[in-house]
Design an enzyme around this catalytic site. Sequence first.
Site, PDB file in Angstrom:
ATOM      1  N   GLU A 199       0.825  -1.204   0.000  1.00 39.10           N
ATOM      2  CA  GLU A 199       0.000   0.000   0.000  1.00 39.10           C
ATOM      3  C   GLU A 199       0.859   1.254   0.000  1.00 39.10           C
ATOM      4  O   GLU A 199       1.922   1.284   0.612  1.00 39.10           O
ATOM      5  CB  GLU A 199      -0.874   0.004   1.263  1.00 39.10           C
ATOM      6  CG  GLU A 199      -1.649  -1.285   1.409  1.00 39.10           C
ATOM      7  CD  GLU A 199      -2.536  -1.325   2.637  1.00 39.10           C
ATOM      8  OE1 GLU A 199      -2.512  -0.368   3.434  1.00 39.10           O
ATOM      9  OE2 GLU A 199      -3.251  -2.317   2.784  1.00 39.10           O
ATOM     10  N   CYS A 224       3.092   8.304   1.714  1.00 37.00           N
ATOM     11  CA  CYS A 224       3.632   7.334   2.669  1.00 37.00           C
ATOM     12  C   CYS A 224       3.935   6.065   1.874  1.00 37.00           C
ATOM     13  O   CYS A 224       3.030   5.436   1.334  1.00 37.00           O
ATOM     14  CB  CYS A 224       2.605   7.089   3.776  1.00 37.00           C
ATOM     15  SG  CYS A 224       3.170   5.926   5.015  1.00 37.00           S
ATOM     16  N   CYS A 249       6.670  -7.584   6.816  1.00 35.70           N
ATOM     17  CA  CYS A 249       7.828  -7.096   7.567  1.00 35.70           C
ATOM     18  C   CYS A 249       8.322  -8.202   8.487  1.00 35.70           C
ATOM     19  O   CYS A 249       7.541  -8.992   8.997  1.00 35.70           O
ATOM     20  CB  CYS A 249       7.432  -5.870   8.392  1.00 35.70           C
ATOM     21  SG  CYS A 249       8.817  -5.105   9.255  1.00 35.70           S
ATOM     22  N   CYS A 290       6.728  -6.172  15.259  1.00 33.81           N
ATOM     23  CA  CYS A 290       6.206  -5.313  16.334  1.00 33.81           C
ATOM     24  C   CYS A 290       4.761  -5.736  16.610  1.00 33.81           C
ATOM     25  O   CYS A 290       3.961  -5.863  15.678  1.00 33.81           O
ATOM     26  CB  CYS A 290       6.260  -3.844  15.916  1.00 33.81           C
ATOM     27  SG  CYS A 290       7.907  -3.302  15.428  1.00 33.81           S
ATOM     28  N   CYS A 319       1.426  -3.904  15.227  1.00 33.21           N
ATOM     29  CA  CYS A 319       1.406  -3.467  13.823  1.00 33.21           C
ATOM     30  C   CYS A 319       0.804  -4.551  12.927  1.00 33.21           C
ATOM     31  O   CYS A 319       1.244  -5.703  12.954  1.00 33.21           O
ATOM     32  CB  CYS A 319       2.842  -3.153  13.404  1.00 33.21           C
ATOM     33  SG  CYS A 319       3.041  -2.884  11.654  1.00 33.21           S
ATOM     34  N   CYS A 361      -1.749   4.943  10.642  1.00 33.31           N
ATOM     35  CA  CYS A 361      -0.547   4.287  11.147  1.00 33.31           C
ATOM     36  C   CYS A 361      -0.853   2.932  11.758  1.00 33.31           C
ATOM     37  O   CYS A 361      -1.773   2.794  12.557  1.00 33.31           O
ATOM     38  CB  CYS A 361       0.093   5.144  12.230  1.00 33.31           C
ATOM     39  SG  CYS A 361       0.893   6.575  11.565  1.00 33.31           S
TER      40      CYS A 361
END
Length: 360
Positions: free
Chosen positions: A107, A120, A127, A131, A134, A345
């Site tokens: 995205e 962004c 990933c 974390c 997330c 976020c």
Amino acid sequence: MGKIKLLGKTPAQLKEIAQSCGLPSYTGAQIAQWMYKKKVRSFEEMTNLSKAARETLSQTYEVGATSPEEVFTSADGTRKYLFPVRCPVNPSTHPVILSEVEESVVEAVMIPDRDRATLCVSSQAGCKMGCHFCMTGRQGFHGNLSVADILSQFITIDESDALTNAVFMGMGEPLDNFDSVMAAIEVLTADWGFAWSPKRITLSSIGVLPRLKEFLDGCKCHLAISLHNPFPDERESMMPVQKAFPLAKVLELLRQYDFSGQRRVSFEYTMFAGFNDDKRHADALVRLLRGIPCRVNLIRFHKIPDFPYGTSPAPVMEMFRDRLEASGITCTIRASRGEDIFAACGLLAGKHGENIFYDN
Ligand code: SF4
């Protein structure tokens, strides 16, 4: 075997490619101009190249820009673009390899704000960093984006010519895909490329140490560090990276660089109710950042499934901000954008967003 993508190559590399095809060396500079100044996406549009040259190139090469397959527009004007990507399969995450490439979706989010339009950008499909808060981290790692994948996010969106800023804050840890991200930044900032000032670009990292030093030494873009908790044990309970690259070491490195001039460093601090939002945390943060000219951005957390914390209430965030400000640290509470299209976020999951968002 697909064609080789030229998007992301430097004029010197394009010159070599032109020569290897038996074309005049100046063809390389012409191709760079078409791709980066005029943002064309096919050899047919490169009208000052001969028809024979275009045909020769297209036998082996393509420009390689990928268009988004879907776009969502938020009530606040934020737009989320979904890009299909094909990443080489990583043997360490795929013990049984059925195919050499893995198809995924990443995205890019365009955030309009008065006279600015910030993109962004994603740097990886998924990933590795894990974390806990997330959505991208939860989907695991599906591969590194190529430089062409990264630049496609700039070139193919409707607002391409209106973009004023970019933040490498989308899916992935940019320093974990160092070569492609640096190559993309070179195209964005070079005179022969987009000719953006490095001041228009911010790279956000959780602090991948050896690469962070390389970034600071080799690039003038701004830096944002995802901090989220000043206490090592609490930070590690949310961010496994703390074990390999402790925050104290990251700050020790940052203290060796000058952030009082053109280049800025900021610290991202997502507020989790009852986890990292009391006076003890604010005071520890002040002690930790003493002597580093910086800004702290407080981010409202968007609740995700199977996660114990919600966002801190507004008065708590204001208390936290005021405590930092009173100690001389510039601190802002970030406005949340694109929440209704799951573009805010921590919500970038390469999906359309259904069923991933819980009301607080
Ligand atoms: Fe990766 Fe950033 Fe998500 Fe952490 S917060 S898992 S580094 S994308």
